[in-house]
Design an enzyme around this catalytic site. Structure first.
Site, PDB file in Angstrom:
ATOM      1  N   SER A 117     -16.285 -32.323  51.680  1.00 59.90           N
ATOM      2  CA  SER A 117     -17.602 -32.730  51.186  1.00 59.90           C
ATOM      3  C   SER A 117     -17.860 -32.166  49.799  1.00 59.90           C
ATOM      4  CB  SER A 117     -18.684 -32.283  52.167  1.00 59.90           C
ATOM      5  OG  SER A 117     -18.501 -30.944  52.525  1.00 59.90           O
ATOM      6  N   HIS A 138     -14.437 -39.436  51.515  1.00 62.43           N
ATOM      7  CA  HIS A 138     -15.565 -38.688  52.084  1.00 62.43           C
ATOM      8  C   HIS A 138     -16.401 -39.614  52.971  1.00 62.43           C
ATOM      9  CE1 HIS A 138     -19.442 -36.197  51.278  1.00 62.43           C
ATOM     10  NE2 HIS A 138     -18.887 -35.882  52.420  1.00 62.43           N
ATOM     11  N   GLU A 150     -17.219 -42.341  50.253  1.00 59.93           N
ATOM     12  CA  GLU A 150     -17.193 -41.913  48.847  1.00 59.93           C
ATOM     13  C   GLU A 150     -15.729 -41.634  48.513  1.00 59.93           C
ATOM     14  OE1 GLU A 150     -19.178 -38.150  48.121  1.00 59.93           O
ATOM     15  OE2 GLU A 150     -19.949 -38.843  46.198  1.00 59.93           O
ATOM     16  N   ASN A 188     -23.259 -35.329  47.626  1.00 59.55           N
ATOM     17  CA  ASN A 188     -23.837 -34.008  47.874  1.00 59.55           C
ATOM     18  C   ASN A 188     -24.486 -33.384  46.642  1.00 59.55           C
ATOM     19  OD1 ASN A 188     -23.631 -33.575  50.642  1.00 59.55           O
ATOM     20  ND2 ASN A 188     -21.416 -33.412  50.439  1.00 59.55           N
TER      21      ASN A 188
END
Ligand code: CAA
Length: 304
Positions: A117, A138, A150, A188
């Site tokens: 992540s 991801h 992602e 994130n």
């Protein structure tokens, strides 16, 4: 294409689930046999939800489950794979070790992907002799439900490898979005500061847990408020990602809220530990604010 997935936790079992459901032979690898057994049970239960909703037939479920093999041996598990997706714990040293092992045992053409992540893809790739074939994939939790993958290009990731991963993600019903490799990538980098700000808002006593989450759910149409989402992701994971952002981007705005640090130190990790901002009871879907955050909670700045 044969797929190997490393790590049988929440993300790993979801990734194995979606590849198997799309017709791929999957080998799920974990050092712990009990985690592998548990993952198969979880995948079966999650497929049952899809069967109950009409998204999958009972036969399709059985066929998909039959496509998943499990092993505790990384070397044999990756030997025939065209793609390995690593979804182990978010620990740099562990991931570097796994990537060295994967590099040694996977076929030369195999793409090595990580579901990290926030850890640098370029750093992971540098531990291998095939940095052009290392890429970030991801997935979002819960993997069978969330559409996004992602796709993160490391410094050396080739166009061909990126194209293959994008095509594969699309073929399993996901929507891939390609980004570059800087701390937190895109998902994130944007999500964690929002969660951190929600915790800071709670810490300063501006609003309570339920108030903050209700405002974000009803006001911004988020399916979960940021504090519930933090519990769902895991507070230790949120803290680890914020530290990567803080260190990697060198900006004090990413410094984790002291309340988050304190909760992780106390072992309050959210859903997985039974308590975070909310208290969780097995089998219950009720959202109950944790005792620490009910009226006059001592953890809030205004209560001091
Ligand atoms: N497997 C299969 N199906 C599942 C599932 C699972 N693990 N979990 C939920 N579902 C299905 C349910 O069966 C249901 O199906 P239908 O729509 O066909 O009825 C649907 O998903 C919705 O589930 P529920 O009715 O149980 O509950 P809900 O409506 O409250 O939705 C949720 C649950 C999908 C988790 C929703 O609350 C949500 O979208 N939350 C936000 C999730 C999110 O933001 N994830 C990203 C986290 S960040 C991350 O993962 C990356 C990182 O690096 C930190």
């Amino acid at each position: 294409m044969k797929i190997a997935v490393i790590g049988a936790g929440q993300m790993g079992n979801g990734i194995a689930h979606v590849f198997a459901q799309s017709g791929h032979q999957v080998t799920l690898i974990d050092v712990n046999q009990a985690s592998l057994d548990k993952a198969l049970v979880t995948i079966g239960k999650n497929m049952d939800r899809q069967v109950a909703k009409g998204g999958l037939t009972e036969d399709q479920k059985k066929e998909a489950l039959a496509r998943i093999a499990i092993t505790t041996e990384l070397a044999s598990g990756v030997r025939e794979a065209g793609l390995v997706v690593e979804a182990a714990t978010e620990n740099v040293d562990l991931k570097l070790r796994i990537f060295r092992d994967m590099d040694a045992h996977a076929p030369a053409h195999c793409i090595l992907a990580t579901n990290t992540s926030s850890i640098s893809i370029t750093r992971i790739a540098a531990a291998t002799k095939r940095p052009g074939q290392v890429i970030g994939m991801h997935f979002m939790n819960p993997v069978p439900v969330m559409k996004l993958v992602e796709v993160i290009r490391g410094y050396d990731t080739t166009d061909e490898v990126t194209r293959t991963v994008v095509e594969l993600s699309t073929a399993i019903g996901k929507v891939p979005v390609t980004v570059n490799d800087y701390a937190g990538f895109v998902a994130n980098r944007i999500l964690m500061p929002m969660i951190n700000e929600a915790i800071e808002t709670l810490f300063q006593g501006v609003g309570g847990v339920a108030e903050i989450d209700t405002i974000m759910k009803l006001g911004m149409a988020h399916p979960m408020g940021p504090l519930q989402l933090a519990d769902f992701i895991g507070l230790d994971t949120c803290l680890a990602i914020l530290r990567v952002l803080h260190e990697g981007l060198g900006n004090p705005k990413y410094a984790p809220c002291p309340l988050l640090v304190q909760m992780v130190t106390a072992g309050k990790l959210g859903m997985k530990s039974g308590e975070g901002f909310y208290a969780y009871t097995a089998g219950s879907k009720d959202l109950v604010v944790a005792p620490a955050f009910r009226k006059n909670a001592p953890h809030l700045e205004t209560a001091r």
